[in-house]
Design an enzyme around this catalytic site. Sequence first.
Site, PDB file in Angstrom:
ATOM      1  N   ASP A   1      -4.301  24.729  38.744  1.00 47.63           N
ATOM      2  CA  ASP A   1      -5.397  25.643  38.424  1.00 47.63           C
ATOM      3  C   ASP A   1      -5.975  26.306  39.673  1.00 47.63           C
ATOM      4  OD1 ASP A   1      -4.998  24.803  35.871  1.00 47.63           O
ATOM      5  OD2 ASP A   1      -6.797  23.564  35.749  1.00 47.63           O
TER       6      ASP A   1
ATOM      7  N   ASN B   1     -11.536  18.733  46.041  1.00 46.55           N
ATOM      8  CA  ASN B   1     -11.200  17.483  45.351  1.00 46.55           C
ATOM      9  C   ASN B   1      -9.813  16.990  45.722  1.00 46.55           C
ATOM     10  OD1 ASN B   1     -13.610  17.246  43.824  1.00 46.55           O
ATOM     11  ND2 ASN B   1     -12.861  18.767  42.370  1.00 46.55           N
TER      12      ASN B   1
ATOM     13  N   ASP C   1     -16.575  24.292  18.845  1.00 45.48           N
ATOM     14  CA  ASP C   1     -16.340  23.068  19.610  1.00 45.48           C
ATOM     15  C   ASP C   1     -16.106  23.390  21.079  1.00 45.48           C
ATOM     16  OD1 ASP C   1     -16.517  21.294  17.445  1.00 45.48           O
ATOM     17  OD2 ASP C   1     -14.419  21.653  16.899  1.00 45.48           O
TER      18      ASP C   1
ATOM     19  N   ASP D   1      -0.887  22.100  43.513  1.00 45.29           N
ATOM     20  CA  ASP D   1      -1.909  22.052  42.474  1.00 45.29           C
ATOM     21  C   ASP D   1      -1.667  23.224  41.521  1.00 45.29           C
ATOM     22  OD1 ASP D   1      -4.500  21.438  41.213  1.00 45.29           O
ATOM     23  OD2 ASP D   1      -5.195  23.237  42.258  1.00 45.29           O
TER      24      ASP D   1
ATOM     25  N   THR E   1      -1.252  17.969  38.975  1.00 41.97           N
ATOM     26  CA  THR E   1      -2.412  18.538  38.299  1.00 41.97           C
ATOM     27  C   THR E   1      -3.106  17.528  37.406  1.00 41.97           C
ATOM     28  OG1 THR E   1      -3.092  20.239  36.692  1.00 41.97           O
ATOM     29  CG2 THR E   1      -0.838  19.410  36.514  1.00 41.97           C
ATOM     30  N   ALA E   2      -4.405  17.753  37.202  1.00 47.63           N
ATOM     31  CA  ALA E   2      -5.149  16.942  36.242  1.00 47.63           C
ATOM     32  C   ALA E   2      -4.848  17.330  34.807  1.00 47.63           C
ATOM     33  CB  ALA E   2      -6.657  17.077  36.498  1.00 47.63           C
TER      34      ALA E   2
ATOM     35  N   ASP F   1      -6.401  24.558  45.954  1.00 49.52           N
ATOM     36  CA  ASP F   1      -7.585  25.391  46.140  1.00 49.52           C
ATOM     37  C   ASP F   1      -8.864  24.579  46.261  1.00 49.52           C
ATOM     38  OD1 ASP F   1      -9.319  25.858  43.200  1.00 49.52           O
ATOM     39  OD2 ASP F   1      -7.472  24.701  43.226  1.00 49.52           O
TER      40      ASP F   1
END
Length: 291
Positions: free
Chosen positions: A45, A221, A71, A43, A150-151, A218
């Site tokens: 992050d 999920n 934003d 992963d 990773t997402a 970590d």
Amino acid sequence: MARLLGRNRRSAAVLAGEASAAAAELGAALEPPSTSNSAAFFDLDNTLMQGASLFYLARGLAARKFFTTGDIARWAWQQACFRLGGFENAEHMARAREQALSFVRGHRVDELTRIIEEVFDEYMAHKIWPGTRALAQMHRDRGERVWLVTAAPVELATTIARRLDLTGALGTVAESVNGVYTGRLVGEPLHGPAKAEAVRALAERERLDLSVCSAYSDSSNDIPMLSLVGRPCAVNPDGELRRHAKEHGWRIRDYRTGRKALKIGFPTVAGATALVGGVAAGAALRRRYGP
């Protein structure tokens, strides 16, 4: 209805996994063939990198006038409200995804890729955890392939993998036509079950034996991904993952200083993963599944 929604979600996760595996296969085409049937999946992050890669990317894009810091603040605040209020659901995720995609719709893939290279040097290079990077290098020294999972957008993930001398990356894939982002994803963000589908698809393509592979994360999920391999490891784990790892006898590594680590960036990474996407994989999946 619930059963139909479940099947649709499963299909989207599988499609996201297939798209990400296709991008990873294309991205690692120049990698010398490996004789090992083992690999390691990391992963990004808070596992390999301190903080959220999308936060750093957003800062870089804001500095280049893709959108304003206002934003970013509104986006982060909305995510925090949903997260703290416990209202993170499919409708919220879809709305956050559409908002993220709107920032890059109409931009060229090569433009975003060039900016990502610059943003890595500016904001990310010094955020890599030395301990986790050493783990990745250990696998490379053994002759194993090492993949980021990773997402984050696949272009960002691929850039980081290349800079760290890893094999390649599995990441969220956004659709593009003639090198221009359409504002749609291929499947869904590579998050939770979709990560596991991507690893499974890549293992099939690479003829890997998942029972001898390793995975590092970590986040709770990522329990679906960690559960796929024979050698899971919780790195800088959140509370739920730490409990799960202890219950199942998984390895735990913590490279943070202090009792708790500060997790930087958007609270809901999966809702924001569509900033950029994979043009090569998107084209490959369109050929396979049609328009």
